[in-house]
Design a protein around this motif. Structure first.
Motif, PDB file in Angstrom:
ATOM      1  N   UNK A   1       0.840  -1.206   0.000  1.00 36.97           N
ATOM      2  CA  UNK A   1       0.000   0.000   0.000  1.00 36.97           C
ATOM      3  C   UNK A   1       0.869   1.248   0.000  1.00 36.97           C
ATOM      4  N   UNK A   2       1.929   1.241   0.769  1.00 35.34           N
ATOM      5  CA  UNK A   2       2.843   2.382   0.795  1.00 35.34           C
ATOM      6  C   UNK A   2       3.467   2.607  -0.584  1.00 35.34           C
ATOM      7  N   UNK A   3       3.918   1.532  -1.224  1.00 32.93           N
ATOM      8  CA  UNK A   3       4.498   1.638  -2.570  1.00 32.93           C
ATOM      9  C   UNK A   3       3.478   2.156  -3.576  1.00 32.93           C
ATOM     10  N   UNK A   4       2.274   1.620  -3.526  1.00 35.21           N
ATOM     11  CA  UNK A   4       1.210   2.023  -4.461  1.00 35.21           C
ATOM     12  C   UNK A   4       0.828   3.481  -4.230  1.00 35.21           C
ATOM     13  N   UNK A   5       0.676   3.885  -2.984  1.00 37.85           N
ATOM     14  CA  UNK A   5       0.311   5.262  -2.667  1.00 37.85           C
ATOM     15  C   UNK A   5       1.383   6.239  -3.183  1.00 37.85           C
ATOM     16  N   UNK A   6       2.639   5.918  -2.930  1.00 39.77           N
ATOM     17  CA  UNK A   6       3.720   6.801  -3.395  1.00 39.77           C
ATOM     18  C   UNK A   6       3.774   6.909  -4.913  1.00 39.77           C
ATOM     19  N   UNK A   7       3.466   5.839  -5.603  1.00 42.17           N
ATOM     20  CA  UNK A   7       3.515   5.845  -7.077  1.00 42.17           C
ATOM     21  C   UNK A   7       2.304   6.522  -7.701  1.00 42.17           C
ATOM     22  N   UNK A   8       1.213   6.606  -6.970  1.00 43.15           N
ATOM     23  CA  UNK A   8      -0.031   7.142  -7.549  1.00 43.15           C
ATOM     24  C   UNK A   8      -0.378   8.484  -6.917  1.00 43.15           C
ATOM     25  N   UNK A   9      -0.948   8.461  -5.758  1.00 44.35           N
ATOM     26  CA  UNK A   9      -1.405   9.675  -5.087  1.00 44.35           C
ATOM     27  C   UNK A   9      -0.261  10.516  -4.534  1.00 44.35           C
ATOM     28  N   UNK A  10       0.852   9.862  -4.204  1.00 47.97           N
ATOM     29  CA  UNK A  10       2.005  10.585  -3.705  1.00 47.97           C
ATOM     30  C   UNK A  10       2.773  11.282  -4.811  1.00 47.97           C
ATOM     31  N   UNK A  11       2.592  10.817  -6.061  1.00 44.78           N
ATOM     32  CA  UNK A  11       3.234  11.405  -7.226  1.00 44.78           C
ATOM     33  C   UNK A  11       4.735  11.532  -7.084  1.00 44.78           C
ATOM     34  N   UNK A  12       5.377  10.448  -6.608  1.00 42.91           N
ATOM     35  CA  UNK A  12       6.829  10.479  -6.381  1.00 42.91           C
ATOM     36  C   UNK A  12       7.548  10.283  -7.676  1.00 42.91           C
TER      37      UNK A  12
END
Length: 176
Positions: free
Chosen positions: A165-176
């Protein structure tokens, strides 16, 4: 000897001038890493994540989905909706759930076993072109081979789900 206090005062004055000059600028950061413009994005649709792996552990789907929804709720102001016509869409499936031997001993027995989980996601930004993502994420945990998988499975799935979830969030909503 009087040069030191003058140099010190001059440095402080220069720093003060720089900050005054930047007074019109605004430095902004978010502790959760979310890079969302809430004037544009209000809603997100998060679909179910069915298990499409060869090896199936049924509680994994609910564990992963709950972790994903909780993380989005805690770290954004987006409202989750049941309609795919939302501002953002996050859907996918659990494509891998596998065990593999690690750290083989001299007896040719594995002393550690690795549980790996893969999740394929499709992230669609309905407000901006070119921000869609179609990617597979993977995470794993090793455990001692003397332990039964059934004894450690729930804990490992929770840990792996949090990392995914952390990886997915950073790649999508986190826009890293």
């Amino acid at each position: 000897m009087n040069a030191f206090p003058f140099k010190y005062i001059l440095q402080r004055l220069l720093i003060l001038l720089v900050f005054c000059g930047l007074g019109g600028c605004r430095i902004s950061y978010k502790l959760n890493g979310a890079a969302i413009d809430y004037s544009v994005y209000k809603t997100i649709y998060v679909s179910n994540f069915p298990i499409r792996a060869a090896l199936v552990y049924p509680p994994l789907q609910q564990t992963f989905e709950n972790e994903l929804l909780d993380y989005i709720t805690r770290n954004t102001r987006l409202r989750t909706v049941d309609n795919p016509n939302s501002d953002l869409q996050l859907e996918g499936e659990i494509t891998g759930y596998s065990l593999s031997p690690q750290a083989v001993t001299e007896n040719a027995y594995a002393s550690r076993t690795r549980l790996t989980i893969q999740v394929k996601i499709r992230y669609v930004d309905n407000k901006a072109e070119g921000k869609d993502i179609d990617q597979t994420f993977s995470a794993y945990r090793d455990f001692d081979s003397s332990e039964m998988l059934t004894d450690v499975q729930d804990q490992l799935c929770n840990e792996i789900s949090k990392e995914l979830v952390d990886l997915i969030f950073n790649a999508t909503l986190g826009d890293w």
